[in-house]
Design a protein around this motif. Structure first.
Motif, PDB file in Angstrom:
ATOM      1  N   THR A   1       0.828  -1.205   0.000  1.00 55.54           N
ATOM      2  CA  THR A   1       0.000   0.000   0.000  1.00 55.54           C
ATOM      3  C   THR A   1       0.865   1.259   0.000  1.00 55.54           C
ATOM      4  O   THR A   1       0.597   2.212  -0.742  1.00 55.54           O
ATOM      5  CB  THR A   1      -0.927   0.004   1.230  1.00 55.54           C
TER       6      THR A   1
ATOM      7  N   ALA B   1       2.600   1.660  -3.404  1.00 53.36           N
ATOM      8  CA  ALA B   1       1.667   2.108  -4.441  1.00 53.36           C
ATOM      9  C   ALA B   1       1.508   3.622  -4.400  1.00 53.36           C
ATOM     10  O   ALA B   1       1.407   4.280  -5.439  1.00 53.36           O
ATOM     11  CB  ALA B   1       0.308   1.429  -4.267  1.00 53.36           C
TER      12      ALA B   1
ATOM     13  N   TYR C   1       3.446   5.587  -7.293  1.00 50.96           N
ATOM     14  CA  TYR C   1       2.411   5.885  -8.291  1.00 50.96           C
ATOM     15  C   TYR C   1       1.392   6.934  -7.845  1.00 50.96           C
ATOM     16  O   TYR C   1       0.579   7.380  -8.648  1.00 50.96           O
ATOM     17  CB  TYR C   1       1.649   4.603  -8.653  1.00 50.96           C
TER      18      TYR C   1
ATOM     19  N   ALA D   1      -0.349   4.335 -13.458  1.00 52.63           N
ATOM     20  CA  ALA D   1      -1.406   4.701 -12.515  1.00 52.63           C
ATOM     21  C   ALA D   1      -2.689   5.083 -13.248  1.00 52.63           C
ATOM     22  O   ALA D   1      -3.784   4.660 -12.861  1.00 52.63           O
ATOM     23  CB  ALA D   1      -0.942   5.850 -11.629  1.00 52.63           C
TER      24      ALA D   1
END
Length: 197
Positions: A31, A34, A38, A169
């Protein structure tokens, strides 16, 4: 859940607790990565193993019933995705042209259409779109200064985000939006694939 190596119920519980914590940490790391790479926000991860285990320890029967319901709901969603996606994958929906030279392109396009249905299967249900409403959300948006790889006003990439990361993304966001539209269309009685062509 009892393993032959467990010497007691407490050792079995400790083993499971360790496995839960390791899984939580892996999801937390994913998490954070990410967002860092991104600027994609994912659904929040429990802040500690106790947040997961306390409810189970306090009322194990109820916790097991809730987990069973959630597991069955997820299984049914994945089965639904397979049922709706496989006809597309086999028919080449979205393929270009139809000539012999278009075989690979048609197969790739059909695979893309199939993947659009893998909302739960691909973990897209964890992705929080930039336009996601703040009110009533489980996400604490105060923790995030940006809600995507680019500034919505200028269209410029945020500092620290590469062009490749921004493109990846935006592709994920597009897939999530298409899944939302397709699922809504299906619920309204339409053909889900029609929203993606």
């Amino acid at each position: 859940y009892i393993h032959p190596s467990d010497t007691s119920l407490s050792s079995a519980r400790q083993r499971l607790r360790t496995a839960i914590e390791q899984t939580r940490q892996l999801r937390q790391a994913f998490t954070e990565n990410a967002y860092d790479k991104y600027r994609v926000i994912l659904q929040p991860v429990p802040s500690s193993v106790e947040e997961i285990t306390n409810g189970i320890e306090q009322d194990p029967v109820r916790a097991m019933q809730e987990l069973a319901v959630a597991k069955e709901a997820l299984r049914m969603e994945k089965e639904r995705e397979k049922r709706e996606g496989l006809p597309l994958q086999g028919s080449g929906v979205g393929g270009g042209g139809g000539g012999k030279g278009d075989g690979m392109a048609g197969a790739a396009s059909a695979k893309d259409d199939f993947d659009q249905f893998a909302y739960y299967g691909s973990g897209l249900n964890l992705v929080v779109l930039p336009e996601h409403p703040v009110e009533g959300s489980a996400v604490d948006f105060n923790k995030f200064s940006q809600r995507g790889p680019t500034d919505p006003m200028t269209g410029q990439r945020y500092e620290g985000v590469t062009s490749a990361a921004a493109a990846a993304a935006e592709l994920v966001f597009d897939r999530v939006r298409r899944c939302h539209v397709a699922r809504l269309d299906k619920e309204r009685g339409g053909f889900a694939a029609g929203a993606m062509l």
